[in-house]
Design a protein around this motif. Structure first.
Motif, short mmCIF file in Angstrom:
data_model
loop_
_atom_site.label_atom_id
_atom_site.label_comp_id
_atom_site.label_asym_id
_atom_site.label_seq_id
_atom_site.Cartn_x
_atom_site.Cartn_y
_atom_site.Cartn_z
N VAL A 233 0.85 -1.19 0.00
CA VAL A 233 0.00 0.00 0.00
C VAL A 233 0.88 1.23 0.00
O VAL A 233 2.11 1.15 -0.02
N ALA A 234 0.25 2.41 0.00
CA ALA A 234 0.99 3.67 -0.09
C ALA A 234 2.04 3.77 1.01
O ALA A 234 1.80 3.37 2.15
N GLY A 235 3.20 4.30 0.65
CA GLY A 235 4.27 4.47 1.62
C GLY A 235 5.09 3.23 1.84
O GLY A 235 5.97 3.22 2.71
N GLY A 236 4.80 2.14 1.08
CA GLY A 236 5.59 0.92 1.23
C GLY A 236 5.12 -0.01 2.32
O GLY A 236 5.73 -1.05 2.55
N ALA A 237 4.04 0.35 3.02
CA ALA A 237 3.52 -0.53 4.07
C ALA A 237 2.86 -1.75 3.44
O ALA A 237 2.63 -1.83 2.23
N THR A 238 2.56 -2.73 4.29
CA THR A 238 1.94 -3.98 3.85
C THR A 238 0.56 -4.10 4.46
O THR A 238 0.32 -3.67 5.59
N ARG A 239 -0.35 -4.70 3.70
CA ARG A 239 -1.69 -4.94 4.23
C ARG A 239 -2.15 -6.32 3.77
O ARG A 239 -1.91 -6.72 2.63
N LEU A 240 -2.81 -7.03 4.67
CA LEU A 240 -3.38 -8.32 4.34
C LEU A 240 -4.81 -8.11 3.84
O LEU A 240 -5.62 -7.46 4.50
N LEU A 241 -5.11 -8.66 2.67
CA LEU A 241 -6.42 -8.52 2.08
C LEU A 241 -7.02 -9.88 1.77
O LEU A 241 -6.36 -10.72 1.15
N ARG A 242 -8.26 -10.07 2.19
CA ARG A 242 -9.01 -11.21 1.72
C ARG A 242 -9.49 -10.89 0.31
O ARG A 242 -10.13 -9.86 0.07
N THR A 243 -9.16 -11.74 -0.64
CA THR A 243 -9.49 -11.49 -2.04
C THR A 243 -10.44 -12.56 -2.54
O THR A 243 -10.07 -13.74 -2.63
N ASP A 244 -11.67 -12.16 -2.83
CA ASP A 244 -12.68 -13.08 -3.38
C ASP A 244 -12.80 -12.82 -4.88
O ASP A 244 -13.12 -11.71 -5.30
#
Length: 351
Positions: A233-244
């Motif tokens: 995500v923006a700024g190089g951070a990480t996010r966990l996303l459930r992807t359907d």
């Protein structure tokens, strides 16, 4: 042109072909073609009396052609409709110009219908006549209305509901992204659309599970799938996303994939690195097991368990057992939709 009819073996009487100037054989062919074409056709004289109708037109009234020919518009149509039809006939005969016309009618079973076509002047043997050819567009209009409703519902879901929705082509590139998806990743739509999905995944390698699911989706072997992804995500951070993921088909063949993204927890700068053994400790903690039960279940000494708990407190930045469990769910290490506790789909963070 008149309403004279000739006998046809086995069929009673049929009206003469509209144009007797044709050669006899050609006239018979034309009569048969016109009589059974799917379009609705008629010929009326200036007094509104039917001189000829084909089977499709007579079917509007649940009748055979011979039962309509010779009758007037007022005898077969409701008064208001008949008045409008007669007025249009007079206009066509006066101007000698064809008129495109939409008419409403009732199918024999009572369903409302619409037909579109042209009404035009014809030169009869004895007097000018009016001809008409119409096509039933009831089902076409219904299909267009349903298509418009589906598009409106999809637009509402995509743009007004705040859902994070991404449309991906079979080549793996983002074709369209909703405002919710752009906001979730902290970027503009232009930064998503046209880019490969892999450009937004954390790490250079695409997970094997995702590669397999994608292959089955684009080949049409499955219609939907889901996975948990680590996304940049923006700024190089990480996010966990459930992807359907769901396949969009055209005439049965996959043409694109629709992805609905659901955040699992908050952003984090670096994925927490936990070992498989520490993941098992978290699962037992989340299930409510005491320290003695965890040590016994994993075959650990009390000192070894204390070491792993200290490491988990540090890695997860959580001071207590409840805080560690809460943090594990927030970061998507544990599946928030499952009980008993189990790891989230996909590889554990930090692996």
């Amino acid at each position: 042109m008149d309403a004279e009819r000739r006998p046809v073996p086995g069929r009673g009487t049929e009206p003469d072909p509209p144009d007797q100037a044709l050669a006899p054989e050609t006239a018979r062919w034309f009569a048969k073609l016109a009589a059974y074409t799917p379009a609705m056709a008629f010929v009326r004289n200036g007094d509104g009396r039917y001189l000829w109708v084909n089977a499709a037109y007579a079917h509007l009234y649940g009748l055979e052609p011979a039962a309509v020919v010779g009758r007037s518009v007022e005898e077969v149509d409701p008064p208001l409709d008949a008045a409008g039809f007669r007025a249009l006939d007079r206009e066509v005969l006066r101007t000698r110009r064809p008129v495109r016309h939409m008419l409403a009618f009732r199918h024999p079973d009572g369903r409302p219908g619409r037909a579109v076509g042209h009404r035009f002047a014809l030169d009869g043997r004895d007097e000018p006549c009016v001809g008409g050819v119409y096509v039933d567009v009831t089902e076409r209009d219904r299909a267009l209305d349903e298509k418009a409703a589906v598009h409106e519902e999809l637009h509402a879901l995509r743009e007004r509901s705040g859902l994070a929705v991404v449309t991906v082509g079979l080549d793996g590139r983002v074709e369209r992204a909703s405002g919710g998806a752009a906001g979730l990743l902290g970027v503009g739509r232009a930064d998503l659309e046209g880019t490969p999905v892999t450009a937004h995944l954390k790490g250079s390698a695409v997970p094997a599970v995702l590669r397999r699911l994608w292959s089955e989706l684009v080949q049409g072997r499955i219609s939907r799938a889901g996975d948990v992804l680590r996304v940049r995500v923006a700024g190089g951070a990480t996010r966990l996303l459930r992807t359907d993921l769901a396949v969009v088909r055209h005439r049965g063949a996959p043409v694109r994939v629709l992805a609905v993204l659901t955040p699992l927890g908050t952003e984090f700068a670096e994925p927490p690195r936990i070992t498989p053994l520490q993941l098992r400790v978290l699962l037992l903690l989340a299930g409510g097991r005491p320290n003695s039960g965890i040590a016994e279940g994993l075959g650990l000494s009390r000192q070894a368990l204390d070491y792993h708990l200290r490491r988990l407190r540090s890695v997860l930045d959580a001071p207590s057992r409840p805080a560690m469990v809460a943090r594990a769910y927030t970061l998507g290490i544990l599946d928030a939709n499952a009980w008993p506790p189990r790891p989230a789909a996909g590889p554990p963070p930090g692996r």
